[in-house]
Design a protein around this motif. Sequence first.
Motif, mmCIF file in Angstrom:
data_model
loop_
_atom_site.group_PDB
_atom_site.id
_atom_site.type_symbol
_atom_site.label_atom_id
_atom_site.label_comp_id
_atom_site.label_asym_id
_atom_site.label_seq_id
_atom_site.Cartn_x
_atom_site.Cartn_y
_atom_site.Cartn_z
ATOM 1 N N UNK A 79 0.814 -1.222 0.000
ATOM 2 C CA UNK A 79 0.000 0.000 0.000
ATOM 3 C C UNK A 79 0.851 1.277 0.000
ATOM 4 N N UNK A 80 2.144 1.160 0.191
ATOM 5 C CA UNK A 80 3.008 2.346 0.191
ATOM 6 C C UNK A 80 3.553 2.662 -1.198
ATOM 7 N N UNK A 81 3.338 1.781 -2.183
ATOM 8 C CA UNK A 81 3.841 2.017 -3.541
ATOM 9 C C UNK A 81 2.764 2.714 -4.371
ATOM 10 N N UNK A 82 3.055 3.943 -4.786
ATOM 11 C CA UNK A 82 2.070 4.745 -5.497
ATOM 12 C C UNK A 82 1.557 4.070 -6.768
ATOM 13 N N UNK A 83 2.463 3.485 -7.533
ATOM 14 C CA UNK A 83 2.052 2.888 -8.805
ATOM 15 C C UNK A 83 1.043 1.764 -8.570
ATOM 16 N N UNK A 84 1.347 0.899 -7.608
ATOM 17 C CA UNK A 84 0.456 -0.220 -7.323
ATOM 18 C C UNK A 84 -0.914 0.257 -6.833
ATOM 19 N N UNK A 85 -0.901 1.313 -6.029
ATOM 20 C CA UNK A 85 -2.155 1.819 -5.478
ATOM 21 C C UNK A 85 -2.972 2.526 -6.553
ATOM 22 N N UNK A 86 -2.324 3.410 -7.311
ATOM 23 C CA UNK A 86 -3.045 4.177 -8.329
ATOM 24 C C UNK A 86 -3.617 3.282 -9.422
ATOM 25 N N UNK A 87 -2.917 2.213 -9.736
ATOM 26 C CA UNK A 87 -3.340 1.325 -10.823
ATOM 27 C C UNK A 87 -3.917 0.007 -10.303
ATOM 28 N N UNK A 88 -4.337 -0.009 -9.026
ATOM 29 C CA UNK A 88 -4.735 -1.286 -8.432
ATOM 30 C C UNK A 88 -5.902 -1.937 -9.159
ATOM 31 N N UNK A 89 -6.864 -1.160 -9.606
ATOM 32 C CA UNK A 89 -8.016 -1.735 -10.310
ATOM 33 C C UNK A 89 -7.576 -2.371 -11.624
ATOM 34 N N UNK A 90 -6.737 -1.653 -12.380
ATOM 35 C CA UNK A 90 -6.253 -2.192 -13.655
ATOM 36 C C UNK A 90 -5.406 -3.451 -13.439
ATOM 37 N N UNK A 91 -4.578 -3.421 -12.382
ATOM 38 C CA UNK A 91 -3.730 -4.578 -12.094
ATOM 39 C C UNK A 91 -4.557 -5.787 -11.680
ATOM 40 N N UNK A 92 -5.620 -5.565 -10.928
ATOM 41 C CA UNK A 92 -6.481 -6.688 -10.546
ATOM 42 C C UNK A 92 -7.194 -7.268 -11.762
ATOM 43 N N UNK A 93 -7.650 -6.390 -12.673
ATOM 44 C CA UNK A 93 -8.295 -6.868 -13.897
ATOM 45 C C UNK A 93 -7.312 -7.674 -14.752
ATOM 46 N N UNK A 94 -6.064 -7.172 -14.832
ATOM 47 C CA UNK A 94 -5.048 -7.879 -15.609
ATOM 48 C C UNK A 94 -4.731 -9.238 -14.981
ATOM 49 N N UNK A 95 -4.612 -9.280 -13.665
ATOM 50 C CA UNK A 95 -4.312 -10.531 -12.966
ATOM 51 C C UNK A 95 -5.399 -11.569 -13.205
ATOM 52 N N UNK A 96 -6.654 -11.106 -13.246
ATOM 53 C CA UNK A 96 -7.760 -12.022 -13.487
ATOM 54 C C UNK A 96 -7.648 -12.664 -14.873
ATOM 55 N N UNK A 97 -7.231 -11.848 -15.859
ATOM 56 C CA UNK A 97 -7.094 -12.373 -17.225
ATOM 57 C C UNK A 97 -5.905 -13.330 -17.332
ATOM 58 N N UNK A 98 -4.796 -12.971 -16.678
ATOM 59 C CA UNK A 98 -3.571 -13.770 -16.794
ATOM 60 C C UNK A 98 -3.699 -15.090 -16.037
ATOM 61 N N UNK A 99 -4.188 -15.032 -14.796
ATOM 62 C CA UNK A 99 -4.207 -16.222 -13.941
ATOM 63 C C UNK A 99 -5.504 -17.020 -14.025
ATOM 64 N N UNK A 100 -6.550 -16.406 -14.528
ATOM 65 C CA UNK A 100 -7.843 -17.076 -14.522
ATOM 66 C C UNK A 100 -8.579 -16.801 -13.222
ATOM 67 N N UNK A 101 -9.901 -16.991 -13.256
ATOM 68 C CA UNK A 101 -10.740 -16.606 -12.131
ATOM 69 C C UNK A 101 -10.370 -17.331 -10.838
ATOM 70 N N UNK A 102 -10.172 -18.648 -10.903
ATOM 71 C CA UNK A 102 -9.946 -19.428 -9.687
ATOM 72 C C UNK A 102 -8.632 -19.061 -9.007
#
Length: 594
Positions: A88-111
């Motif tokens: 939570x202290x890294x600005x990039x991860x926090x600012x882009x957290x929604x996009x990163x979560x969406x990307x992770x879902x596509x890369x790793x799959x829902x489960x």
Amino acid sequence: MKYNVVNADRCIHWKKNVLTKLNLLHPPSYDRGVPGRSPVQADLISQTEKGTDGPTQKIAIDFDNTREAYKSKDNIELLRSLLVFKLCTFDFLVDKNKELMDLSKKVFGQQLFESLMKMTFYGQFVAGEDHNSIKPLIHKNQAFGVGSVLDYSVEEDLTQEECNHGIDHREKKYKAHRQFGDRRGGVISARTYFYADEAKCDNQMETFLNCIKASGGASVDGFSAIKMTALGRPQFLLQFSEVLVKWRRFFNLLAAHQGKSGMDALEQKLELGQLKESLTKLGVGNKDDIENWFTGEKLGSSGTIDLLDWNSLINDRTSISNLLVIPNYETGQLEPLLSKFTVEEEKQMKRMLQRVDVLAKHAVGNGVRLMVDAEQTYFQPAISRLTLEMQRIFNREKPIIFNTYQCYLKEAYDNVSVDVELSRREGWYFGAKLVRGAYMYQERSRAKEIGYEDPINPDYEATNRMYHKCLEFVLEEINQNRKANVMVASHNEDTVKFTLEKMNEMGLCPTENKVYFGQLLGMCDQISFPLGQAGFPVYKYVPYGPVNEVIPYLSRRALENRGIMKGSQRERSLLWKELKRRFLNGQILYKPVY
């Protein structure tokens, strides 16, 4: 200050119980029966003499005692907290957290994505997917003295266009603006609901009913959180809020005519004779109308009218609608205060009130208290007024309905003091949750863009002062008549210590259940658990819901933690301290026992 002898006896009895429970009066051999644990250190509670007129002991909680703070957590949970807080202290991860979560879902799959979320952010801040899966955590927290405020945190991820409520011709602050149609922007630690139709509001009411049932089944003294914008058309709340704010502003204008501007809200008492003359000169009805206006059983009997008397004039909106006209500051003309609702809008308003009534009755039936969440300032006057009406009905014998006051607002103290005075006059139990606030960035941005006065205090220190001023006022009310109740919902350690100090000064005993403490799940355990184990009523705000549907909530939690964790390293340092202590003592496989 006088000290109640009965309260002194109760507090001394409570202190003996707590000291025995914490093994400070009769030191045992080991803590909680865990092999290898060293004897308990007498540093959770410090005791000092107070004098002959007060209690013999003064209680203070040691928030540096990591053993007590984290005894309900195993080592994996502590490591997860450290990881999440660090991220939570890294600005990039926090600012882009929604996009990163969406990307992770596509890369790793829902489960796999859901598994990763449960190992990190979801596992840290959300209790589970439904009311059954959260019970183990609730029961564990309860075993360590911490209760729950259940909060079903599902939100819909709507587009900007879907969020738009349309444009009207109301005052700037109370218009529905396209740019701010999506009310989630710049909001932290608060869920957001959008109006689709009455059927959706009924569904959301059912969700709250299930939450109330789950809260009643999980604990004997729980809370359930509800949000007014989930229960009806937000446009109604906008319109009603504008009415209430204009009405109060009109009162301030009349007070200025009598040379009483700049005073605290309750200190402004208008001379009835001068008030009638002013209203006549302004053209607000004729003399007979105005005379009839103030002919209540008690209204004006003292020769003065205060803000509470003034507000009572619009209890029945339709009966005096022809009289409720006020000067327009821009045109100088009189205009109706109350807008004309369509037949359908009238039905929507009534259905919202009916849903609130259903929830309150179910809360009473399930032994649960309802926490009405605060929302944006352009909705809040209506929300607070509706909550007050619920309190008038349901808080007659004990506090069932709690209103939320955001202390970053400039008018917070006036709002608290006026509502406390109303409860005092009418004889019902005042229930409040005090928070600093969740909508600062959005509120400031909206005020600047649209062009009205920023409603937020200028800085954090001003907000702190406001919080402590409101809190001290409610504590004084509790001390005087024991019919007020407050939840100190704060992650600020200084605020918690301030509360404990005031409770000591006033002789307010934790076992009276008048002063509660509250923190969010996954945060500030070093405050929550020592308080709970020392016998104070303390609660975690417990969100739950399916992983995918709670992502908007988690996204904002990351934003909030970025600010908190960048501002203070304290929680992370305490977590490291406890991990090191356990490893040095050979507790690598530590498991909580309860």
